[in-house]
Design a protein around this motif. Sequence first.
Motif, PDB file in Angstrom:
ATOM      1  N   GLU A 100       0.833  -1.190   0.000  1.00 22.00           N
ATOM      2  CA  GLU A 100       0.000   0.000   0.000  1.00 22.00           C
ATOM      3  C   GLU A 100       0.874   1.248   0.000  1.00 22.00           C
ATOM      4  O   GLU A 100       1.915   1.294   0.662  1.00 22.00           O
ATOM      5  CB  GLU A 100      -0.873  -0.026   1.249  1.00 22.00           C
ATOM      6  N   ILE A 101       0.468   2.268  -0.715  1.00 21.84           N
ATOM      7  CA  ILE A 101       1.216   3.529  -0.767  1.00 21.84           C
ATOM      8  C   ILE A 101       0.943   4.312   0.511  1.00 21.84           C
ATOM      9  O   ILE A 101      -0.201   4.457   0.938  1.00 21.84           O
ATOM     10  CB  ILE A 101       0.803   4.361  -2.004  1.00 21.84           C
ATOM     11  N   VAL A 102       2.020   4.818   1.136  1.00 20.39           N
ATOM     12  CA  VAL A 102       1.908   5.534   2.403  1.00 20.39           C
ATOM     13  C   VAL A 102       2.495   6.928   2.239  1.00 20.39           C
ATOM     14  O   VAL A 102       3.593   7.097   1.705  1.00 20.39           O
ATOM     15  CB  VAL A 102       2.674   4.782   3.515  1.00 20.39           C
ATOM     16  N   ASN A 103       1.750   7.920   2.676  1.00 21.38           N
ATOM     17  CA  ASN A 103       2.249   9.283   2.683  1.00 21.38           C
ATOM     18  C   ASN A 103       3.158   9.421   3.899  1.00 21.38           C
ATOM     19  O   ASN A 103       2.722   9.286   5.047  1.00 21.38           O
ATOM     20  CB  ASN A 103       1.077  10.265   2.755  1.00 21.38           C
ATOM     21  N   LEU A 104       4.441   9.657   3.663  1.00 22.87           N
ATOM     22  CA  LEU A 104       5.414   9.699   4.759  1.00 22.87           C
ATOM     23  C   LEU A 104       5.173  10.850   5.728  1.00 22.87           C
ATOM     24  O   LEU A 104       5.426  10.722   6.923  1.00 22.87           O
ATOM     25  CB  LEU A 104       6.830   9.766   4.192  1.00 22.87           C
ATOM     26  N   ASN A 105       4.674  11.975   5.223  1.00 25.43           N
ATOM     27  CA  ASN A 105       4.384  13.103   6.114  1.00 25.43           C
ATOM     28  C   ASN A 105       3.277  12.737   7.096  1.00 25.43           C
ATOM     29  O   ASN A 105       3.362  13.052   8.283  1.00 25.43           O
ATOM     30  CB  ASN A 105       3.987  14.342   5.318  1.00 25.43           C
ATOM     31  N   LYS A 106       2.227  12.068   6.603  1.00 26.28           N
ATOM     32  CA  LYS A 106       1.138  11.667   7.492  1.00 26.28           C
ATOM     33  C   LYS A 106       1.611  10.625   8.491  1.00 26.28           C
ATOM     34  O   LYS A 106       1.240  10.660   9.666  1.00 26.28           O
ATOM     35  CB  LYS A 106      -0.037  11.126   6.681  1.00 26.28           C
ATOM     36  N   ALA A 107       2.437   9.694   8.052  1.00 26.61           N
ATOM     37  CA  ALA A 107       2.955   8.666   8.955  1.00 26.61           C
ATOM     38  C   ALA A 107       3.817   9.302  10.037  1.00 26.61           C
ATOM     39  O   ALA A 107       3.740   8.920  11.211  1.00 26.61           O
ATOM     40  CB  ALA A 107       3.758   7.644   8.166  1.00 26.61           C
ATOM     41  N   ARG A 108       4.635  10.274   9.668  1.00 29.82           N
ATOM     42  CA  ARG A 108       5.481  10.972  10.637  1.00 29.82           C
ATOM     43  C   ARG A 108       4.629  11.727  11.649  1.00 29.82           C
ATOM     44  O   ARG A 108       4.892  11.697  12.858  1.00 29.82           O
ATOM     45  CB  ARG A 108       6.409  11.943   9.905  1.00 29.82           C
ATOM     46  N   LYS A 109       3.584  12.390  11.181  1.00 31.27           N
ATOM     47  CA  LYS A 109       2.716  13.143  12.079  1.00 31.27           C
ATOM     48  C   LYS A 109       1.953  12.224  13.033  1.00 31.27           C
ATOM     49  O   LYS A 109       1.792  12.535  14.213  1.00 31.27           O
ATOM     50  CB  LYS A 109       1.737  13.996  11.276  1.00 31.27           C
ATOM     51  N   ILE A 110       1.507  11.081  12.536  1.00 28.92           N
ATOM     52  CA  ILE A 110       0.806  10.121  13.388  1.00 28.92           C
ATOM     53  C   ILE A 110       1.738   9.611  14.471  1.00 28.92           C
ATOM     54  O   ILE A 110       1.353   9.509  15.642  1.00 28.92           O
ATOM     55  CB  ILE A 110       0.233   8.963  12.532  1.00 28.92           C
ATOM     56  N   CYS A 111       2.966   9.306  14.096  1.00 30.18           N
ATOM     57  CA  CYS A 111       3.952   8.823  15.061  1.00 30.18           C
ATOM     58  C   CYS A 111       4.259   9.909  16.098  1.00 30.18           C
ATOM     59  O   CYS A 111       4.352   9.627  17.299  1.00 30.18           O
ATOM     60  CB  CYS A 111       5.225   8.403  14.333  1.00 30.18           C
ATOM     61  N   SER A 112       4.391  11.135  15.652  1.00 35.02           N
ATOM     62  CA  SER A 112       4.675  12.249  16.547  1.00 35.02           C
ATOM     63  C   SER A 112       3.524  12.452  17.533  1.00 35.02           C
ATOM     64  O   SER A 112       3.752  12.683  18.727  1.00 35.02           O
ATOM     65  CB  SER A 112       4.895  13.525  15.737  1.00 35.02           C
ATOM     66  N   ARG A 113       2.294  12.363  17.055  1.00 34.54           N
ATOM     67  CA  ARG A 113       1.135  12.515  17.933  1.00 34.54           C
ATOM     68  C   ARG A 113       1.097  11.417  18.991  1.00 34.54           C
ATOM     69  O   ARG A 113       0.762  11.667  20.148  1.00 34.54           O
ATOM     70  CB  ARG A 113      -0.157  12.493  17.123  1.00 34.54           C
ATOM     71  N   ALA A 114       1.427  10.203  18.590  1.00 29.71           N
ATOM     72  CA  ALA A 114       1.419   9.086  19.537  1.00 29.71           C
ATOM     73  C   ALA A 114       2.471   9.298  20.623  1.00 29.71           C
ATOM     74  O   ALA A 114       2.214   9.029  21.806  1.00 29.71           O
ATOM     75  CB  ALA A 114       1.665   7.780  18.799  1.00 29.71           C
ATOM     76  N   GLU A 115       3.648   9.774  20.242  1.00 29.72           N
ATOM     77  CA  GLU A 115       4.701  10.046  21.225  1.00 29.72           C
ATOM     78  C   GLU A 115       4.285  11.154  22.185  1.00 29.72           C
ATOM     79  O   GLU A 115       4.497  11.054  23.395  1.00 29.72           O
ATOM     80  CB  GLU A 115       5.997  10.427  20.524  1.00 29.72           C
ATOM     81  N   LYS A 116       3.674  12.217  21.653  1.00 27.73           N
ATOM     82  CA  LYS A 116       3.230  13.318  22.499  1.00 27.73           C
ATOM     83  C   LYS A 116       2.139  12.876  23.456  1.00 27.73           C
ATOM     84  O   LYS A 116       2.106  13.291  24.613  1.00 27.73           O
ATOM     85  CB  LYS A 116       2.727  14.482  21.643  1.00 27.73           C
ATOM     86  N   LYS A 117       1.255  12.005  22.995  1.00 27.58           N
ATOM     87  CA  LYS A 117       0.188  11.498  23.859  1.00 27.58           C
ATOM     88  C   LYS A 117       0.766  10.649  24.983  1.00 27.58           C
ATOM     89  O   LYS A 117       0.315  10.741  26.128  1.00 27.58           O
ATOM     90  CB  LYS A 117      -0.814  10.683  23.062  1.00 27.58           C
ATOM     91  N   ALA A 118       1.797   9.858  24.687  1.00 22.95           N
ATOM     92  CA  ALA A 118       2.426   9.038  25.719  1.00 22.95           C
ATOM     93  C   ALA A 118       3.075   9.926  26.780  1.00 22.95           C
ATOM     94  O   ALA A 118       2.960   9.663  27.987  1.00 22.95           O
ATOM     95  CB  ALA A 118       3.456   8.107  25.097  1.00 22.95           C
ATOM     96  N   VAL A 119       3.742  10.994  26.353  1.00 18.21           N
ATOM     97  CA  VAL A 119       4.364  11.926  27.301  1.00 18.21           C
ATOM     98  C   VAL A 119       3.292  12.629  28.126  1.00 18.21           C
ATOM     99  O   VAL A 119       3.436  12.792  29.344  1.00 18.21           O
ATOM    100  CB  VAL A 119       5.234  12.955  26.547  1.00 18.21           C
ATOM    101  N   ALA A 120       2.198  13.031  27.488  1.00 20.72           N
ATOM    102  CA  ALA A 120       1.118  13.712  28.197  1.00 20.72           C
ATOM    103  C   ALA A 120       0.482  12.789  29.235  1.00 20.72           C
ATOM    104  O   ALA A 120       0.168  13.222  30.351  1.00 20.72           O
ATOM    105  CB  ALA A 120       0.071  14.202  27.204  1.00 20.72           C
ATOM    106  N   ASP A 121       0.288  11.532  28.882  1.00 19.51           N
ATOM    107  CA  ASP A 121      -0.286  10.573  29.834  1.00 19.51           C
ATOM    108  C   ASP A 121       0.636  10.367  31.029  1.00 19.51           C
ATOM    109  O   ASP A 121       0.178  10.282  32.169  1.00 19.51           O
ATOM    110  CB  ASP A 121      -0.571   9.236  29.149  1.00 19.51           C
ATOM    111  N   ALA A 122       1.934  10.290  30.764  1.00 17.22           N
ATOM    112  CA  ALA A 122       2.900  10.125  31.854  1.00 17.22           C
ATOM    113  C   ALA A 122       2.878  11.351  32.773  1.00 17.22           C
ATOM    114  O   ALA A 122       2.939  11.212  34.001  1.00 17.22           O
ATOM    115  CB  ALA A 122       4.298   9.902  31.304  1.00 17.22           C
TER     116      ALA A 122
END
Length: 59
Positions: A3-25
């Motif tokens: 499947e074709i993946v937009n790298l910018n969207k994948a990077r943003k999704i990963c960044s959001r997940a990391e920020k959410k983990a820090v916020a939860d901590a």
Amino acid sequence: MSEIVNLNKARKICSRAEKKAVADANAVKHGRSKAERMLDATRDAQARKLLDDHERETE
């Protein structure tokens, strides 16, 4: 084929997940009630006093 993946969207999704983990901590670390903070402060003070009372006096 893969499947074709937009790298910018994948990077943003990963960044959001990391920020959410820090916020939860941070929510767990700092999101305590006043009673819990006072209880911890009291316990720390008692432990510090107990340790200081057992310290040897030196000249």
